[in-house]
Enzyme design. Structure first.
Site, PDB file in Angstrom:
ATOM      1  N   LYS A 206       0.968  -1.235  -0.048  1.00  0.00           N
ATOM      2  CA  LYS A 206       0.082  -0.066  -0.017  1.00  0.00           C
ATOM      3  C   LYS A 206       0.832   1.326  -0.080  1.00  0.00           C
ATOM      4  O   LYS A 206       0.803   2.131  -0.830  1.00  0.00           O
ATOM      5  CB  LYS A 206      -0.921  -0.056   1.293  1.00  0.00           C
ATOM      6  N   GLU A 212      10.738  -4.745   4.548  1.00  0.00           N
ATOM      7  CA  GLU A 212      10.526  -6.146   4.020  1.00  0.00           C
ATOM      8  C   GLU A 212      10.437  -6.315   2.676  1.00  0.00           C
ATOM      9  O   GLU A 212      11.116  -7.150   2.002  1.00  0.00           O
ATOM     10  CB  GLU A 212       9.702  -6.929   4.769  1.00  0.00           C
ATOM     11  N   GLY A 267      -4.968  -2.355   5.216  1.00  0.00           N
ATOM     12  CA  GLY A 267      -4.143  -3.420   4.590  1.00  0.00           C
ATOM     13  C   GLY A 267      -4.656  -4.943   5.080  1.00  0.00           C
ATOM     14  O   GLY A 267      -5.054  -5.524   4.072  1.00  0.00           O
ATOM     15  N   ARG A 268      -5.142  -5.139   6.302  1.00  0.00           N
ATOM     16  CA  ARG A 268      -5.723  -6.506   6.542  1.00  0.00           C
ATOM     17  C   ARG A 268      -7.089  -6.456   6.168  1.00  0.00           C
ATOM     18  O   ARG A 268      -7.726  -7.679   6.261  1.00  0.00           O
ATOM     19  CB  ARG A 268      -5.726  -6.595   8.073  1.00  0.00           C
ATOM     20  N   GLU A 353      -4.636  -7.597  15.231  1.00  0.00           N
ATOM     21  CA  GLU A 353      -4.281  -6.216  14.753  1.00  0.00           C
ATOM     22  C   GLU A 353      -5.597  -5.303  14.910  1.00  0.00           C
ATOM     23  O   GLU A 353      -5.144  -4.145  15.197  1.00  0.00           O
ATOM     24  CB  GLU A 353      -3.763  -6.288  13.564  1.00  0.00           C
ATOM     25  N   HIS A 384      -4.518 -34.648  16.639  1.00  0.00           N
ATOM     26  CA  HIS A 384      -3.366 -35.214  17.189  1.00  0.00           C
ATOM     27  C   HIS A 384      -2.364 -34.306  17.921  1.00  0.00           C
ATOM     28  O   HIS A 384      -1.133 -34.791  17.968  1.00  0.00           O
ATOM     29  CB  HIS A 384      -2.795 -35.918  16.224  1.00  0.00           C
ATOM     30  N   LYS A 512       9.287  -1.343  14.947  1.00  0.00           N
ATOM     31  CA  LYS A 512       9.829  -0.882  13.467  1.00  0.00           C
ATOM     32  C   LYS A 512      10.786   0.114  13.788  1.00  0.00           C
ATOM     33  O   LYS A 512      11.796  -0.003  13.123  1.00  0.00           O
ATOM     34  CB  LYS A 512       8.695  -0.256  12.556  1.00  0.00           C
TER      35      LYS A 512
END
Ligand code: G6Q
Length: 554
Positions: A206, A212, A267-268, A353, A384, A512
């Site tokens: 965005k 990253e 973003g999410r 978030e 399991h 950050k």
């Protein structure tokens, strides 16, 4: 605005909890044969069975009262109308506009945003079809065989989850890869297997500043140039999804191959925008439209259904009930579909978030627990591993079971077993196994006396452990769209109940800032002002980096 605990409903709920907390689900079902019928809901093709929860009609009425008092209806309408409800960032929240069908209108500040939304959607879908059909080629005219989405957080989790969930639906001609981590091992591991002439990178960011993503994109471009392409060829191998044309151009991507979105898409919440390009590449334009249609159907339900019959509202209220009145610190999500393996990771971001906050919109402390820890794995695998703790651990951990009914594969017997296990687990959590039953079982197995008594407590199941089951008709794009929109709106409602802004994420900033400062310090020998632990770790990191560098030297 009121703290949740300042509402009238909260006080009554607390009194009511003292009564219902000891009620047994087995008894509630025995008392009401209609409980499943009365406590399940259909919307957007999904069925929510919420009957296996420690609540009764009065609980639900009181919780709905809380929703009314906290203004869920007005808040919902404000979001859909494009008001700037993300008040710490001064933005509207309009991911719902992204799934509106052609022909809809949505005025924000006097401007209809839909023409632009539809223009980008069509351009993005055209592009996806072009790649799928081989019309879009690499710089040397080769068809694309591999697509690498480079993005992180909201620019990775949604498309990654959806591509896995819908794998095989649109018979993609290309392989899809997702690179998010700044750990170079991830990108290197993917690039190792690829042919540069046949690879297309989608850089999804965005802001186009995320360290990253920019680090991975820069390394990917260097790899392309080192493998037979020149600068001018970059345009055939890189496209961008971003809100920042300037930065996209500066990176060297042709803005003709950029798909935009808007600051009112968090973003999410962005997989419905051009961030969903990998989904369109995987399942085609028709599939992507079906995904949007499924979500739009859930949007309509959320807007139109009365609170007491509103699936996202009910899910949100039940979540709050356990979090704040039973002290449940986590929610386990178990999809009974391997294809939904990434769903818990996706929901972790969506929920934690959005609502992992302690401060209300007005700056006061919320004063009660907010978002629980979200975790999970697909069933039956999870049975399991951690189901032991769900069944016999000391904590109350509510579970959301996700149960798709029909599947595309044709292997006989598998789906029957999968469905049986899903249903059995929610039942086992609820009914448990009491002393008389265990004694009878142990006696039947030939145990008696001290031997039996020693084993007995280990074999008991307290039961009365709650769960929801969300039944999906299938794993189609439409059903997935409805499921994701359901959880988005659940998160929204909980944000309103707790009084937090679900659409900012200031909590990710401090780390950050420090990472950027420490990255600089790792290159230098001079130390910044840090505590002794941080200084010690920086020194060890420097030594590790020096060893890696000397190994790389010829
Ligand atoms: C999501 C967050 C966050 C964001 C990533 C990537 O709601 O804002 O996860 O999506 O930090 O940001 P960019 O898309 O700007 O690279």
């Amino acid at each position: 605005m009121k703290r949740p605990t300042e509402t009238d409903a909260w006080r009554v709920l607390a009194e009511h909890h003292a009564v219902i907390a000891t009620a047994s689900l087995n008894q509630l079902f025995a008392d009401d044969p209609q409980r499943f019928r009365r406590m399940s809901l259909s919307a957007g093709g999904l069925v929510l069975d919420y009957s296996k929860n420690r609540l009764d009609d009065r609980t639900l009425a009181l919780l709905i009262g809380l929703a009314v008092e906290q203004g869920v209806v007005d808040a919902r309408d404000a979001m859909f109308a494009g008001r700037a409800i993300n008040d710490t960032e001064g933005r509207a929240v309009l991911h719902t506009a992204l799934r509106k069908h052609a022909g809809s209108r949505l005025d924000v500040g006097g401007v209809d945003v839909m023409p632009e939304v539809l223009e980008v959607r069509e351009r993005m879908l055209d592009f996806a079809e072009g790649v799928r059909e081989g019309r879009w080629t690499g710089h040397a005219g080769d068809t694309i065989t591999d697509i690498v989405n480079i993005g992180i957080g909201g620019s990775d989790l949604g498309p990654y989850m959806a591509c896995e969930a819908l794998a095989g639906q649109g018979r993609p001609r290309q392989r899809l890869h997702f690179v998010s981590n700044v750990d170079g091992a991830q990108l290197a591991g993917v690039l190792d297997r690829l042919d540069a002439r046949r690879t297309l990178f989608v850089v999804a960011s965005k802001t186009f500043t995320t360290v990253e993503t920019m680090t991975n994109a820069t390394s990917a471009r260097a790899w392309l140039l080192a493998n037979g392409a020149c600068e001018r060829d970059v345009a055939k191998h890189f496209v961008a999804v971003s809100t920042d044309a300037g930065r996209v151009r500066d990176f060297g991507i042709d803005v003709a191959n950029m798909f935009g979105f808007w600051d009112w898409v968090g973003g999410r919440y962005s997989m419905w925008s051009a961030v969903g390009l990998p989904i369109a590449l995987a399942i085609g334009a028709e599939g992507f439209r079906a995904l949007l249609a499924g979500a739009e159907c859930m949007d309509r339900h959320f807007v139109e259904a009365p609170l007491a019959a509103n699936m996202p509202v009910i899910l949100a209220l039940i979540g709050l009930w356990y979090r704040d009145f039973f002290g449940a610190a986590s929610l386990c999500v178990v999809p009974y579909a391997q294809a939904l393996a990434r769903l818990p990771a996706y929901l972790q971001q969506l929920e934690m978030e959005s609502n992992g906050k302690s401060v209300m919109r007005d700056g006061r402390a919320v004063g009660v627990g907010t978002c629980p820890v979200i975790w999970g794995e697909p069933g039956t695998n999870a049975q399991h591993s951690f189901f032991q703790l769900l069944h016999q651990g000391p904590d109350l951990i509510p579970v959301d079971f996700i149960m798709p009914l029909e599947v595309a594969h044709e292997l006989p017997g598998h789906q029957r077993l999968l469905l049986a296990n899903c249903i059995a687990q929610s039942k086992a959590l609820m009914v448990g196994k009491g002393e008389a039953e265990v004694r009878a079982e142990l006696s039947a197995a030939g145990l008696a006396g001290e031997q039996l008594e020693r084993l007995l407590p280990h074999k008991l199941f307290t039961g009365n452990r709650p769960s929801n089951t969300v039944v999906m008709p299938d794993l189609s794009p439409t059903s997935l769209g409805a499921l994701i929109a359901l959880y988005e709106h659940k998160v929204f409602v909980q944000g309103v109940l707790w009084g937090v802004n679900s659409f900012d994420q200031w909590g990710v900033e401090l780390g950050k800032q420090l990472a950027s400062r420490i990255a600089g310090e790792l290159d230098r020998d001079s130390d910044g002002a840090h505590d002794a632990s941080t200084l010690g770790l920086i020194e060890l990191a420097r030594q590790g980096l020096a060893r890696s560098a000397s190994r790389r030297k010829p």
